[in-house]
Motif scaffolding. Structure first.
Motif, mmCIF file in Angstrom:
data_model
loop_
_atom_site.group_PDB
_atom_site.id
_atom_site.type_symbol
_atom_site.label_atom_id
_atom_site.label_comp_id
_atom_site.label_asym_id
_atom_site.label_seq_id
_atom_site.Cartn_x
_atom_site.Cartn_y
_atom_site.Cartn_z
ATOM 1 N N ASN A 71 -39.271 -53.167 29.690
ATOM 2 C CA ASN A 71 -38.420 -52.185 29.241
ATOM 3 C C ASN A 71 -39.271 -50.903 28.905
ATOM 4 O O ASN A 71 -38.783 -49.824 28.805
ATOM 5 C CB ASN A 71 -37.509 -52.359 28.295
ATOM 6 C CG ASN A 71 -36.357 -53.610 28.817
ATOM 7 O OD1 ASN A 71 -36.161 -53.328 30.071
ATOM 8 N ND2 ASN A 71 -35.921 -54.030 27.854
ATOM 9 N N LYS A 111 -38.669 -42.918 32.281
ATOM 10 C CA LYS A 111 -37.202 -42.456 32.198
ATOM 11 C C LYS A 111 -36.394 -43.360 33.673
ATOM 12 O O LYS A 111 -35.239 -44.004 33.364
ATOM 13 C CB LYS A 111 -36.716 -41.101 32.543
ATOM 14 C CG LYS A 111 -37.304 -40.291 31.328
ATOM 15 C CD LYS A 111 -36.764 -38.867 31.343
ATOM 16 C CE LYS A 111 -37.884 -38.256 32.419
ATOM 17 N NZ LYS A 111 -37.410 -36.892 32.410
ATOM 18 N N GLU A 112 -37.109 -43.346 34.677
ATOM 19 C CA GLU A 112 -36.484 -44.105 35.895
ATOM 20 C C GLU A 112 -36.405 -45.689 35.608
ATOM 21 O O GLU A 112 -35.503 -46.330 35.988
ATOM 22 C CB GLU A 112 -37.435 -43.664 37.107
ATOM 23 C CG GLU A 112 -37.092 -42.180 37.524
ATOM 24 C CD GLU A 112 -38.273 -42.017 38.754
ATOM 25 O OE1 GLU A 112 -39.000 -42.984 38.964
ATOM 26 O OE2 GLU A 112 -38.112 -40.733 39.270
ATOM 27 N N ASN A 113 -37.477 -46.098 34.871
ATOM 28 C CA ASN A 113 -37.439 -47.955 34.677
ATOM 29 C C ASN A 113 -36.447 -48.096 33.466
ATOM 30 O O ASN A 113 -35.906 -49.164 33.689
ATOM 31 C CB ASN A 113 -38.920 -48.040 34.301
ATOM 32 C CG ASN A 113 -38.763 -49.564 34.096
ATOM 33 O OD1 ASN A 113 -38.764 -50.276 34.767
ATOM 34 N ND2 ASN A 113 -39.054 -49.910 32.823
ATOM 35 N N ASN A 114 -36.034 -47.335 32.693
ATOM 36 C CA ASN A 114 -35.204 -47.644 31.556
ATOM 37 C C ASN A 114 -34.029 -46.355 31.280
ATOM 38 O O ASN A 114 -34.652 -45.291 30.622
ATOM 39 C CB ASN A 114 -35.945 -47.740 30.420
ATOM 40 C CG ASN A 114 -35.262 -48.475 29.045
ATOM 41 O OD1 ASN A 114 -34.088 -48.477 29.017
ATOM 42 N ND2 ASN A 114 -35.961 -49.225 28.360
ATOM 43 N N GLY A 115 -32.778 -46.600 31.547
ATOM 44 C CA GLY A 115 -31.779 -45.771 31.371
ATOM 45 C C GLY A 115 -31.677 -45.204 30.157
ATOM 46 O O GLY A 115 -30.973 -44.110 29.723
ATOM 47 N N TRP A 116 -32.169 -45.965 28.849
ATOM 48 C CA TRP A 116 -32.098 -45.728 27.716
ATOM 49 C C TRP A 116 -33.138 -44.673 26.930
ATOM 50 O O TRP A 116 -32.933 -43.921 26.201
ATOM 51 C CB TRP A 116 -32.022 -46.824 26.850
ATOM 52 C CG TRP A 116 -30.990 -47.946 26.803
ATOM 53 C CD1 TRP A 116 -31.318 -49.013 27.469
ATOM 54 C CD2 TRP A 116 -29.520 -47.787 26.658
ATOM 55 N NE1 TRP A 116 -29.790 -49.737 27.439
ATOM 56 C CE2 TRP A 116 -28.931 -48.811 26.761
ATOM 57 C CE3 TRP A 116 -28.771 -46.632 26.289
ATOM 58 C CZ2 TRP A 116 -27.465 -49.039 26.747
ATOM 59 C CZ3 TRP A 116 -27.322 -46.744 26.047
ATOM 60 C CH2 TRP A 116 -26.753 -48.089 26.295
ATOM 61 N N TYR A 137 -29.698 -44.379 20.522
ATOM 62 C CA TYR A 137 -28.477 -44.877 20.861
ATOM 63 C C TYR A 137 -28.186 -46.171 19.930
ATOM 64 O O TYR A 137 -27.373 -46.999 20.331
ATOM 65 C CB TYR A 137 -28.337 -45.462 22.573
ATOM 66 C CG TYR A 137 -28.617 -44.404 23.251
ATOM 67 C CD1 TYR A 137 -27.423 -43.374 23.565
ATOM 68 C CD2 TYR A 137 -29.611 -44.284 24.248
ATOM 69 C CE1 TYR A 137 -27.554 -42.566 24.763
ATOM 70 C CE2 TYR A 137 -29.893 -43.024 25.071
ATOM 71 C CZ TYR A 137 -28.803 -42.397 25.372
ATOM 72 O OH TYR A 137 -28.754 -41.192 26.408
ATOM 73 N N THR A 155 -34.182 -41.497 27.652
ATOM 74 C CA THR A 155 -33.710 -40.241 28.081
ATOM 75 C C THR A 155 -34.875 -39.262 27.542
ATOM 76 O O THR A 155 -35.746 -39.538 26.933
ATOM 77 C CB THR A 155 -32.408 -39.696 27.423
ATOM 78 O OG1 THR A 155 -32.604 -39.676 25.971
ATOM 79 C CG2 THR A 155 -31.420 -40.532 27.675
ATOM 80 N N LYS A 187 -23.547 -39.827 28.607
ATOM 81 C CA LYS A 187 -24.554 -40.578 29.146
ATOM 82 C C LYS A 187 -24.120 -41.659 29.606
ATOM 83 O O LYS A 187 -23.278 -42.542 29.067
ATOM 84 C CB LYS A 187 -25.812 -40.789 28.109
ATOM 85 C CG LYS A 187 -26.320 -39.611 27.387
ATOM 86 C CD LYS A 187 -26.861 -38.608 28.248
ATOM 87 C CE LYS A 187 -27.689 -37.490 27.813
ATOM 88 N NZ LYS A 187 -28.471 -36.777 28.741
ATOM 89 N N ALA A 188 -24.166 -42.247 31.042
ATOM 90 C CA ALA A 188 -23.646 -43.239 31.717
ATOM 91 C C ALA A 188 -23.800 -44.581 30.851
ATOM 92 O O ALA A 188 -22.558 -45.275 30.834
ATOM 93 C CB ALA A 188 -24.043 -43.299 33.079
ATOM 94 N N LYS A 189 -24.887 -45.066 30.567
ATOM 95 C CA LYS A 189 -25.142 -46.138 29.806
ATOM 96 C C LYS A 189 -24.379 -46.231 28.621
ATOM 97 O O LYS A 189 -23.867 -47.498 28.191
ATOM 98 C CB LYS A 189 -26.555 -46.766 29.707
ATOM 99 C CG LYS A 189 -27.408 -46.843 31.069
ATOM 100 C CD LYS A 189 -28.726 -47.214 30.634
ATOM 101 C CE LYS A 189 -29.034 -48.765 30.376
ATOM 102 N NZ LYS A 189 -28.677 -49.596 31.439
#
Length: 352
Positions: A126, A49-54, A215, A56, A249-251
């Motif tokens: 990713n 999760k920390e490595n890839n914001g998508w 997403y 979740t 979700k920010a991204k």
């Protein structure tokens, strides 16, 4: 190693993954090597999760649930029953993986090992945390897998065949670089939905799962609609509205704001509801937070057009339009025998 031993190992992996198939993890009894691996996998999920914001919690849990549901004795046995899988000298099969959704390359990984070959994996940056840990779990539940699984970040070398997934541009490179090896090279594909105008609200609600899950980043996500002339989008927008928290979700929100600004400044016609846009466009590949659509008048003519572009299409989602159609809401729940690009990877692996 016998086929049944390989099947049993992946069934145990499915049991292990089932503990993480909800956003609230549940440590179960009678899972082999759980004391050694459970907490460690929780940490890998955190790193992913920390490595890839998508990636979740919701989307990772969805992917893990899909694989835990697939990795059962019945599913694996049904999938492999139509093939003649015999013990043979294993070949080294390289896999170059995408990283758009969690564990997107797992089916190729499974296919190589289940057919008795050795696997050499080059992961996307990713999605690099989950699969190596699960491979280590496999080696513990079935020690005969040791020596069969290799991960590398370097240039892949010393392999007999390759399965590579990438963009249309990278595919051209793959085709040149691997021209002397048996290969499956996957390019960009998108999924579409053909609506008749007679869909129920439940059909359209299910379709929203095909659009928004992950997403919309997967090749099985619907990125384009074909609708009858004068189609009324009111019911469509009403049926997808339950997805509106996605814009928190920010991204996703950043992409929505950016694409909306581009469309407005370019004075493109589009419809939007505060978190999602639809735009008339001939392209199959739509940006995040956007769905393209196109009108049609004759279903037979549309079938002919889509057939001529089938190398660009992963799934067709519809009800009564196409003999190979996917039901609304089912694109992200493929069976083991639903092969990407309709290329049978098991047949390929048995022939090398």
């Amino acid at each position: 190693m016998q086929l049944q031993e390989r099947i049993n190992a992946f069934v145990k992996l499915g049991d292990f993954l089932r503990q993480f198939s909800n956003e609230v993890f549940h440590k179960a009894e009678n899972i082999e090597h759980n004391e050694l691996f459970f907490d460690g996998f929780k940490h890998q999920l955190k790193l992913a999760k920390e490595n890839n914001g998508w990636f979740t919690e919701e989307n990772i849990s969805f992917a893990l649930k899909s694989w835990s549901d697939a990795l059962t004795t019945d599913n694996l046995s049904t999938w492999l029953s139509s093939y003649q899988i015999e013990n043979r000298t294993p070949k080294q099969v390289a896999i170059i993986m995408a990283g758009n959704i969690p564990l997107v390359g797992f089916h190729d990984f499974l296919s190589v090992l289940i057919t008795g070959h050795h696997v050499l994996v080059k992961q996307s940056s990713n999605d690099k945390h989950l699969l190596p840990y699960l491979a280590k779990y496999l080696e513990y539940v079935e020690p005969q897998f040791k020596g069969s699984i290799t991960f590398t970040e370097a240039k892949i070398e010393n392999f007999d065949a390759v399965i590579a997934t990438g963009s249309n541009n990278t595919a051209r490179y793959f085709e040149f670089y691997f021209k002397d090896k048996p290969s499956i090279i996957r390019k960009n594909r998108n999924s579409i939905s053909v609506l008749s105008g007679n869909e129920t609200p439940e059909d359209l609600k299910n379709l929203s799962e095909d659009i928004f899950r992950y997403y919309g980043l997967g090749c099985r996500n619907v990125s384009k609609l074909f609708v009858p002339k004068n189609y009324d989008f009111k019911g469509f927008f009403e049926s997808i509205y339950h997805w509106h928290p996605i814009v928190e979700k920010a991204k996703y929100a950043n992409n929505y704001d950016y694409n909306k600004a581009v469309y407005l400044m370019s004075e493109f016609d589009m419809l939007e509801n505060g978190f999602f846009m639809i735009k008339e466009d001939e392209s199959f590949a739509s940006p995040i937070a956007t769905l393209f659509y196109e009108y049609y008048e004759d279903a037979s003519e549309l079938k002919a057009i889509l057939d001529s572009k089938k190398d660009q299409i992963q799934c067709i989602v519809s009800k009564g339009f196409d003999k190979n159609e996917i039901a609304f809401g089912a694109t992200q729940k493929p069976q083991l025998w639903d092969y990407a690009d309709d290329v049978d990877s098991i047949e390929f692996l048995l022939a090398i």
